[in-house]
Design a protein around this motif. Structure first.
Motif, PDB file in Angstrom:
ATOM      1  N   ASP A 262       0.691  -1.185  -0.178  1.00 13.13           N
ATOM      2  CA  ASP A 262      -0.126   0.079  -0.036  1.00 13.13           C
ATOM      3  C   ASP A 262       0.852   1.389  -0.028  1.00 13.13           C
ATOM      4  N   MET A 263       1.924   1.273   0.737  1.00 11.96           N
ATOM      5  CA  MET A 263       2.867   2.375   0.859  1.00 11.96           C
ATOM      6  C   MET A 263       3.792   2.593  -0.381  1.00 11.96           C
ATOM      7  N   TYR A 264       3.994   1.554  -1.155  1.00 10.36           N
ATOM      8  CA  TYR A 264       4.742   1.622  -2.437  1.00 10.36           C
ATOM      9  C   TYR A 264       4.191   0.930  -3.550  1.00 10.36           C
ATOM     10  N   PRO A 265       2.761   1.508  -3.910  1.00  5.60           N
ATOM     11  CA  PRO A 265       2.359   0.686  -5.187  1.00  5.60           C
ATOM     12  C   PRO A 265       3.137   0.330  -6.341  1.00  5.60           C
ATOM     13  N   GLY A 266       4.158   1.304  -6.491  1.00  5.60           N
ATOM     14  CA  GLY A 266       4.874   1.245  -7.884  1.00  5.60           C
ATOM     15  C   GLY A 266       5.935   0.296  -7.790  1.00  5.60           C
TER      16      GLY A 266
END
Length: 103
Positions: A37-41
Motif C-alpha cells: 500500500d505504501m509503495y504501489p509502484g
C-alpha cells in the motif's frame, strides 16, 4: 520461507505441505499488505517455499540485480553480528548484497 521438513509420514504429505504453505502465504500477504500500500509502484514477487532459507534465497536471487537481507540488532557482545542466512548470502550471492538492520 518454510523450515526444512524433517522426519517422515505427514511431513512429506503433499496435501499437508500445501496447507502449511497456504497458511504461511496468508501470513506473508498480511505482513506485506502495508508495504504494498505504501509503495504501489514497486513490483514485489512473494514466494513461500520449503527448505533451507539461504539455499532457497540464493536460488531465487540467482539473476537478481541486488539481494536484500535483514538482520536483527544483537545486543550481546558474544557471537557473530549477523546470522547464518545473511552470512551465507554475503558469501555466496552472485549479486551485490544489502544487509538491512532491524529490531
Amino acid at each position: 520461507m518454510l523450515p526444512p521438513l524433517a522426519g517422515s509420514g505427514a511431513a512429506y504429505n503433499p496435501e499437508v505441505n500445501a496447507r502449511i504453505a497456504q497458511i504461511k502465504r496468508t501470513g506473508l500477504d498480511d505482513i506485506l499488505r502495508r508495504w504494498r500500500d505504501m509503495y504501489p509502484g514497486v513490483d514485489l514477487d512473494a514466494q513461500v517455499t520449503a527448505g533451507p532459507c539461504a539455499q532457497r534465497l540464493l536460488q531465487a536471487g540467482s539473476e537478481a540485480g541486488l539481494m536484500v537481507v535483514g538482520r536483527r540488532i544483537r545486543r550481546s557482545s558474544v557471537g557473530t553480528p549477523i546470522g547464518p542466512v545473511a552470512h551465507a548470502i554475503l558469501h555466496h550471492s552472485t549479486a551485490p548484497v544489502a544487509v538491512i538492520v532491524h529490531e
